[in-house]
Design an enzyme around this catalytic site. Structure first.
Site, PDB file in Angstrom:
ATOM      1  N   GLY A   1       0.842  -1.184   0.000  1.00 51.25           N
ATOM      2  CA  GLY A   1       0.000   0.000   0.000  1.00 51.25           C
ATOM      3  C   GLY A   1       0.878   1.234   0.000  1.00 51.25           C
ATOM      4  O   GLY A   1       2.026   1.189   0.464  1.00 51.25           O
TER       5      GLY A   1
ATOM      6  N   GLN B   1       3.505   9.902   0.963  1.00 53.84           N
ATOM      7  CA  GLN B   1       4.739   9.102   1.023  1.00 53.84           C
ATOM      8  C   GLN B   1       5.626   9.296  -0.200  1.00 53.84           C
ATOM      9  O   GLN B   1       6.790   8.891  -0.192  1.00 53.84           O
ATOM     10  CB  GLN B   1       4.405   7.614   1.165  1.00 53.84           C
ATOM     11  CG  GLN B   1       3.781   7.265   2.507  1.00 53.84           C
ATOM     12  CD  GLN B   1       3.505   5.788   2.602  1.00 53.84           C
ATOM     13  OE1 GLN B   1       2.539   5.311   2.036  1.00 53.84           O
ATOM     14  NE2 GLN B   1       4.370   5.063   3.282  1.00 53.84           N
TER      15      GLN B   1
ATOM     16  N   CYS C   1       5.427  -0.249   7.162  1.00 54.83           N
ATOM     17  CA  CYS C   1       5.153   0.965   6.397  1.00 54.83           C
ATOM     18  C   CYS C   1       6.423   1.308   5.625  1.00 54.83           C
ATOM     19  O   CYS C   1       7.519   1.276   6.187  1.00 54.83           O
ATOM     20  CB  CYS C   1       4.793   2.100   7.362  1.00 54.83           C
ATOM     21  SG  CYS C   1       4.487   3.670   6.548  1.00 54.83           S
ATOM     22  N   LEU C   2       6.270   1.630   4.347  1.00 55.10           N
ATOM     23  CA  LEU C   2       7.455   1.926   3.533  1.00 55.10           C
ATOM     24  C   LEU C   2       8.204   3.163   4.040  1.00 55.10           C
ATOM     25  O   LEU C   2       9.377   3.339   3.752  1.00 55.10           O
ATOM     26  CB  LEU C   2       7.057   2.117   2.062  1.00 55.10           C
ATOM     27  CG  LEU C   2       6.630   0.834   1.310  1.00 55.10           C
ATOM     28  CD1 LEU C   2       6.168   1.177  -0.099  1.00 55.10           C
ATOM     29  CD2 LEU C   2       7.762  -0.191   1.259  1.00 55.10           C
TER      30      LEU C   2
ATOM     31  N   HIS D   1      -4.773   1.907   7.000  1.00 52.28           N
ATOM     32  CA  HIS D   1      -3.411   2.443   7.149  1.00 52.28           C
ATOM     33  C   HIS D   1      -3.168   3.582   6.145  1.00 52.28           C
ATOM     34  O   HIS D   1      -2.677   4.656   6.503  1.00 52.28           O
ATOM     35  CB  HIS D   1      -2.416   1.291   6.939  1.00 52.28           C
ATOM     36  CG  HIS D   1      -0.967   1.673   7.013  1.00 52.28           C
ATOM     37  ND1 HIS D   1      -0.102   1.142   7.950  1.00 52.28           N
ATOM     38  CD2 HIS D   1      -0.216   2.520   6.260  1.00 52.28           C
ATOM     39  CE1 HIS D   1       1.102   1.666   7.774  1.00 52.28           C
ATOM     40  NE2 HIS D   1       1.062   2.498   6.747  1.00 52.28           N
ATOM     41  N   GLU D   2      -3.552   3.341   4.878  1.00 51.97           N
ATOM     42  CA  GLU D   2      -3.269   4.349   3.839  1.00 51.97           C
ATOM     43  C   GLU D   2      -4.156   5.583   3.991  1.00 51.97           C
ATOM     44  O   GLU D   2      -3.695   6.707   3.781  1.00 51.97           O
ATOM     45  CB  GLU D   2      -3.438   3.744   2.443  1.00 51.97           C
ATOM     46  CG  GLU D   2      -2.556   2.525   2.141  1.00 51.97           C
ATOM     47  CD  GLU D   2      -1.098   2.684   2.531  1.00 51.97           C
ATOM     48  OE1 GLU D   2      -0.579   3.825   2.485  1.00 51.97           O
ATOM     49  OE2 GLU D   2      -0.476   1.672   2.901  1.00 51.97           O
TER      50      GLU D   2
ATOM     51  N   HIS E   1      -2.748   7.909   6.429  1.00 48.94           N
ATOM     52  CA  HIS E   1      -1.655   8.733   5.900  1.00 48.94           C
ATOM     53  C   HIS E   1      -2.183  10.052   5.324  1.00 48.94           C
ATOM     54  O   HIS E   1      -1.512  11.081   5.401  1.00 48.94           O
ATOM     55  CB  HIS E   1      -0.931   7.998   4.755  1.00 48.94           C
ATOM     56  CG  HIS E   1       0.220   7.134   5.200  1.00 48.94           C
ATOM     57  ND1 HIS E   1       1.332   7.643   5.818  1.00 48.94           N
ATOM     58  CD2 HIS E   1       0.437   5.796   5.091  1.00 48.94           C
ATOM     59  CE1 HIS E   1       2.186   6.656   6.080  1.00 48.94           C
ATOM     60  NE2 HIS E   1       1.668   5.520   5.646  1.00 48.94           N
TER      61      HIS E   1
END
Ligand code: ZN
Length: 163
Positions: free
Chosen positions: A45, A50, A87-88, A129-130, A133
């Protein structure tokens, strides 16, 4: 085009993203770039901030990669589930996070069409999660106080410049 991933503690990750008023070629290109970036890093994701774009666009890797524009959670199950997630923007950090087990969202797809999407389990977790963000909320905010104390050292390691 593969994009650079913004890592914690960049202040960009704390900003609120803007609604996309009209889905244009540029929005589509951003979505495709995000998919490419997500796949390259083997992520599941990714959210606009990000990659430094404060726009309400997320991509999610399901059976195929999907782009959701202006995603909004309409319904969530009362039932929650705690599972490990990463998470990236936090390489190497995995935390057990409690999320709603299922969600229904409303969004626009890359053609600008309004869609409703229901997800249970991992896909529901990724969506929550996304979407977080897009409001500047990070998964470290969703952990309990004690777990946060425990990850302090790990966060320090992440913040340490590579030697
Ligand atoms: Zn993330």
């Amino acid at each position: 085009m593969n994009k650079e991933i913004i890592k914690y503690p960049s202040p960009v990750l704390r900003k609120k993203s803007q609604e996309v008023e009209k889905v244009t070629e540029e929005t589509k290109r951003l979505g495709w770039d995000m998919i490419e970036t997500m796949e390259e890093r083997k992520g599941i994701g990714l959210a606009g901030p990000q990659v430094g774009e404060l726009k309400r666009v997320i991509t999610v890797q399901l059976e195929k990669p999907l782009i959701f524009i202006n995603p909004k959670i309409l319904k969530k199950t009362k039932e929650t589930e705690a599972r490990e997630e990463g998470c990236l923007s936090f390489p190497g950090l995995f935390l057990k996070i409690k999320r709603h087990k299922g969600v229904e969202i409303e969004a626009l797809n890359e053609k600008g069409e309004k869609i409703n999407f229901e997800a249970v389990g991992l896909p529901a977790r990724i969506l929550q999660h996304e979407i977080d963000h897009l409001d500047g909320i990070l998964f470290i905010d969703r952990t309990g106080f004690w777990q946060r104390l425990k990850i302090r050292n790990k966060l320090r390691q992440i913040l340490k410049p590579p030697s």
